[in-house]
Structure formats: C-alpha cells, structure tokens
Write a protein that holds these residues in place. Structure first.
Motif, PDB file in Angstrom:
ATOM      1  N   ALA A  28       1.015  -1.126   0.212  1.00 30.99           N
ATOM      2  CA  ALA A  28       0.244  -0.025   0.243  1.00 30.99           C
ATOM      3  C   ALA A  28       1.190   1.230   0.518  1.00 30.99           C
ATOM      4  CB  ALA A  28      -0.884  -0.181   1.514  1.00 30.99           C
ATOM      5  N   THR A  29       2.377   1.286   0.894  1.00 31.79           N
ATOM      6  CA  THR A  29       3.190   2.351   0.633  1.00 31.79           C
ATOM      7  C   THR A  29       3.130   2.544  -1.074  1.00 31.79           C
ATOM      8  OG1 THR A  29       3.715   1.027   2.846  1.00 31.79           O
ATOM      9  CG2 THR A  29       5.466   3.346   1.506  1.00 31.79           C
ATOM     10  N   ASP A  61      -7.021   6.998   1.620  1.00 29.05           N
ATOM     11  CA  ASP A  61      -6.470   5.613   2.661  1.00 29.05           C
ATOM     12  C   ASP A  61      -6.885   4.411   3.001  1.00 29.05           C
ATOM     13  OD1 ASP A  61      -3.999   3.877   3.544  1.00 29.05           O
ATOM     14  OD2 ASP A  61      -2.888   5.519   4.431  1.00 29.05           O
ATOM     15  N   HIS A 107      -7.383   0.140   5.888  1.00 30.74           N
ATOM     16  CA  HIS A 107      -7.699  -0.638   6.660  1.00 30.74           C
ATOM     17  C   HIS A 107      -9.462  -0.990   6.349  1.00 30.74           C
ATOM     18  CE1 HIS A 107      -5.781   1.637   9.814  1.00 30.74           C
ATOM     19  NE2 HIS A 107      -5.177   1.317   9.369  1.00 30.74           N
ATOM     20  N   SER A 150      -4.318  -2.251   1.209  1.00 30.93           N
ATOM     21  CA  SER A 150      -3.548  -2.931   1.837  1.00 30.93           C
ATOM     22  C   SER A 150      -4.046  -3.933   1.942  1.00 30.93           C
ATOM     23  CB  SER A 150      -3.259  -2.302   3.288  1.00 30.93           C
ATOM     24  OG  SER A 150      -2.099  -2.999   4.156  1.00 30.93           O
ATOM     25  N   LYS A 201      -4.132  -7.065   7.802  1.00 30.31           N
ATOM     26  CA  LYS A 201      -5.548  -6.406   7.335  1.00 30.31           C
ATOM     27  C   LYS A 201      -6.346  -7.139   6.716  1.00 30.31           C
ATOM     28  CE  LYS A 201      -2.881  -2.344   7.689  1.00 30.31           C
ATOM     29  NZ  LYS A 201      -2.026  -1.717   6.600  1.00 30.31           N
ATOM     30  N   TYR A 204      -2.746   5.288  16.984  1.00 32.56           N
ATOM     31  CA  TYR A 204      -0.983   5.506  16.081  1.00 32.56           C
ATOM     32  C   TYR A 204      -0.613   6.263  17.174  1.00 32.56           C
ATOM     33  CZ  TYR A 204      -1.511   2.492  12.455  1.00 32.56           C
ATOM     34  OH  TYR A 204      -2.797   1.380  10.909  1.00 32.56           O
TER      35      TYR A 204
HETATM   36  C1  LIG Z   1      -1.413  -0.913   6.447  1.00 34.26           C
HETATM   37  C2  LIG Z   1      -1.280   0.533   6.024  1.00 34.26           C
HETATM   38  C3  LIG Z   1       0.219   0.919   5.255  1.00 34.26           C
HETATM   39  C4  LIG Z   1       1.019   0.831   4.560  1.00 34.26           C
HETATM   40  O1  LIG Z   1       0.726  -0.605   4.087  1.00 34.26           O
HETATM   41  P1  LIG Z   1       1.254  -1.782   3.343  1.00 34.26           P
HETATM   42  O2  LIG Z   1       0.938  -2.341   2.141  1.00 34.26           O
HETATM   43  O3  LIG Z   1       2.118  -1.996   5.042  1.00 34.26           O
HETATM   44  O4  LIG Z   1       2.617  -0.437   2.409  1.00 34.26           O
HETATM   45  C5  LIG Z   1      -0.484   2.605   4.983  1.00 34.26           C
HETATM   46  N1  LIG Z   1      -1.264   3.168   5.170  1.00 34.26           N
HETATM   47  C6  LIG Z   1      -1.940   2.806   6.578  1.00 34.26           C
HETATM   48  C7  LIG Z   1      -3.650   3.218   6.971  1.00 34.26           C
HETATM   49  C8  LIG Z   1      -1.718   1.187   7.007  1.00 34.26           C
HETATM   50  O5  LIG Z   1      -2.910   0.688   7.757  1.00 34.26           O
END
Ligand SMILES: *Cc1c(COP(=O)(O)O)cnc(C)c1O
Length: 380
Positions: free
Chosen positions: A54-55, A157, A160, A183, A188, A325
């Motif tokens: 997801a990054t 984003d 979740h 993600s 997840k 967080y």
């Molecule tokens: C897990 C997460 C990401 C990053 O996901 P990856 O697939 O590990 O890169 C980005 N934003 C949020 C809110 C996340 O919980």
C-alpha cells in the motif's frame, strides 16, 4: 500467543498459490489481472491497479496526481507513517489534520477551519489523504462538501477498509475521491503477504499508475514516437518503479477475496462480543458502525497510566495489544521538519488513551473472555 491481528489462510488459498507455482507465469500473468477485476467488482470502481504494497500504491497515487516538490499534502495525524511518507517521497511538504477522539477519524470541523485559514493565507493543500481509521469509513460526502469549494485532489487511504461501506456505496468506489488505496498486509482484512491496490474511476489516472508501477515503460506500440514499430520494442517515457505484485500473491488475494464477507462478518461478531463483555469497563468504539470492516477494535481508557497497566497485563499473558497510532508528527523524522511534539490535541488525546485489542477472524470465545477479564481486572 494472541496478536492484535493475524491472517486466516485456508487450504483453498494454499491450492490457489500452488496452482500458480505450477503455471507459466509467476508475475505479470493472468492472476494479477483476475485479482484486479475482482477488486473492481467488489468495490464498484472501473479501474484497479494492484501494487507490491500500500505504501507503493500511495506513492503512485501521489505521482499520478502530479505531487512534486512544490506541492502541499495533508493527511491524518492518526495513521501509519506511509500516509505521510508518500508525499515526502515526491518531495512535497506535509501537514497533518486532527482527529475526533471518539473515532480516531478526521475531525471535519477542525479540517474545515484549517482549510479556511490556509485559503486566507494562500497555502491550500494540493492533495488531502483522509484515512478510514480502523475500517470505519470517513463520511466522504461530508468530507467532500467541506473540500470541494477548493481545488484539492483526494486520495483515500483505505488500508484498513476493504470490505467497508457507507449508505452511498463501497469504500474504494472513489465517488468522492481521485484514488483509493488498500493494503493486503497480513494484519489487514485480506492478505497477499505484502500487497496493495489503487482503485479509481479515471481511465487516465489508471493508465498513469499502471505505467509508473512498471518503470514508466509502455508497450503500446502505436504510441511510440522514437521507435520504428518492431514488435519487440518498448519505450520508457517517464521515471517509474518496479512496484508490481506477483501472480503468486495475486492468486492468494483472489482466493482471500472470495471470503471477504465472512471475514468482515466474523470481525463484526468479535466487535459485538467485546462490546457485550466490556460495556462500562472502558470507552468503546461508537456502536453505529454496521458498515465498518473492523480492522481494529480500539478502546479508550481514562489516561495513559491505566492504558499502560492494561497493555502490560495483557502482555504478561502473551496477549499483544497495540497502540494505533503514535501521531506521525511525533516521529523524529517529522520533528526534524519542524512539527512540535504535541502538535494536535485530538491526536495527542487519542494516542494517550487508546488501545487496540486483538481483532481477527481466528479469535475464540475463550480468547475474548480471557482478554476482557484481564482488561476489567486493571480497572480499579
Ligand atoms: C498498513 C497501512 C499502510 C501501509 O501498508 P503496506 O501495505 O504495509 O505498505 C498505509 N496506511 C495505513 C493507514 C496502514 O494501516
């Protein structure tokens, strides 16, 4: 040991992966396309582009929207660092908006005021990245009503929140945004080991993201300008990355996606059980969440001391709760950019009081009883 999150892998998932291992393509093959089609169908978005995580998907979404060194991007302070890092990867400046202490989601009133002030100062952001924290959808219609008077692009984003929805539709349909990102990390809702996805309604953005996902290389022969049209040719027209997902991962993803309704249903059951067991013990998530994907079950305590006692006591029993967080601006990297340690009061309060109890599909009634008893025992 009980972790705050974990995957659920079936024999069907394993078979799907083994089938790909025996096939002609381990990457860039038919399993990727099938997974993308399934995501599009689920969330009702015409274009899905799966990525290595997801990054990477957030980075590509920013690039596709033209984020660069002169851009301003705002995201939620209560998120994983990726939500802000993606802007920094493009060289953009970053700022954070505050959250509502009842949900951990964006505080829309504060966002409205912050935008008004930025507008007066000529410092409006180019891109906003709201986060559907814990799987509870941000009210995107209300968000959009606040943001739409300004010319601001929106990336959701939804790391979740695959499987979450609102009265108006599925998270990921991009009704009120340019791109949504999911993600598929093992904690997840569904997993591909590592993986992520961009969804969009825009064919243009989809093509841009697709190109940047694979080195900025096009294989669309008729479009070639500098080449002679031989069938082996390919052309790089911009600087892209290798952010592809493998067919091995995509097959796992497609197989997992078949069970997403069960996954979310089971998570909702866990949430309901926690609510019954913990009512009056600590501050529970608001119960108007029938459409959440329930990635996290966050409770709130009176103060940081009480939260620490519960966290430590759970840990003594090999139960690993988590705090979601640490406000992103508190990270040393962001402090160096000039953010103060207690920049946003809502994010500070949330961070001091919240605890994510274990939430996944493999928790038993006994597990939930044990966790709740420990939480209750530390309430004196
Ligand atoms: C897990 C997460 C990401 C990053 O996901 P990856 O697939 O590990 O890169 C980005 N934003 C949020 C809110 C996340 O919980």
């Amino acid at each position: 040991m009980i972790n705050y999150g974990r995957q659920s892998i079936s024999t069907g998932d394993i078979d799907a992966v083994v089938d790909v291992l025996k096939s002609d393509f381990l990457t860039t093959g038919p399993a990727v396309q099938k997974f993308e089609e399934r995501i599009s169908t689920l969330v009702n978005a015409p274009h899905s582009i799966v990525c290595s995580n997801a990054t990477a998907a957030l980075h590509l979404a920013c690039l596709a929207l033209g984020v660069n060194e002169s851009s301003r991007v705002w995201t939620s302070a209560n998120s994983f660092v990726s939500s802000a890092n993606c802007a920094r990867m493009c060289g953009a400046s970053i700022d954070f908006f505050d959250v509502d202490v009842k949900t951990g989601n964006v505080d829309l009133e504060k966002l409205k005021a912050k935008l008004k002030k930025a507008s007066e100062q000529g410092e409006l952001p180019d891109v906003l990245i709201p986060v559907h924290f814990s799987g509870r959808p941000v009210d995107m219609a209300a968000f959009s009503a606040i943001v739409s008077p300004y010319k601001i692009r929106v990336i959701e984003d939804a790391s979740h929140a695959i499987g979450a929805s609102t009265l108006s539709g599925s998270v990921g349909d991009c009704e009120y945004s340019d791109v949504t990102v999911f993600s598929f990390h093992p904690v997840k809702i569904i997993t591909t080991g590592e993986g992520g996805c961009c969804t969009t309604q825009s064919a243009e953005l989809a093509e841009k993201i697709r190109s940047l996902r694979s080195h900025g290389v096009h294989r669309n022969i008729p479009e070639f300008s500098s080449l002679s049209g031989e069938l082996w040719e390919y052309e790089q027209t911009e600087l892209g990355f290798n952010y592809r997902l493998t067919d091995i991962q995509a097959a796992l993803g497609s197989s997992q996606l078949k069970r997403i309704k069960d996954f979310v249903g089971k998570r909702r059951e866990v949430a309901e059980q926690y609510e019954a067991l913990l009512k009056g013990v600590c501050e529970l998530p608001p119960s108007d969440q029938q459409y959440s994907s329930w990635h996290l079950y966050c409770v709130r305590f009176e103060n940081a001391d009480q939260r620490r006692r519960v966290y430590n006591k759970l840990r003594e029993h090999q139960i690993f709760a988590q705090v979601h967080y640490i406000p992103i601006y508190k990270q040393p990297y962001y402090r160096k950019l000039g953010f103060s340690e207690d920049y946003l009061p809502g994010a500070e309060q949330w961070y001091n009081q919240c605890l994510s109890l274990p939430m996944h599909t493999e928790l038993s009634n006994e597990n939930l009883q044990q966790i709740s008893t420990i939480v209750e025992s530390e309430q004196v």
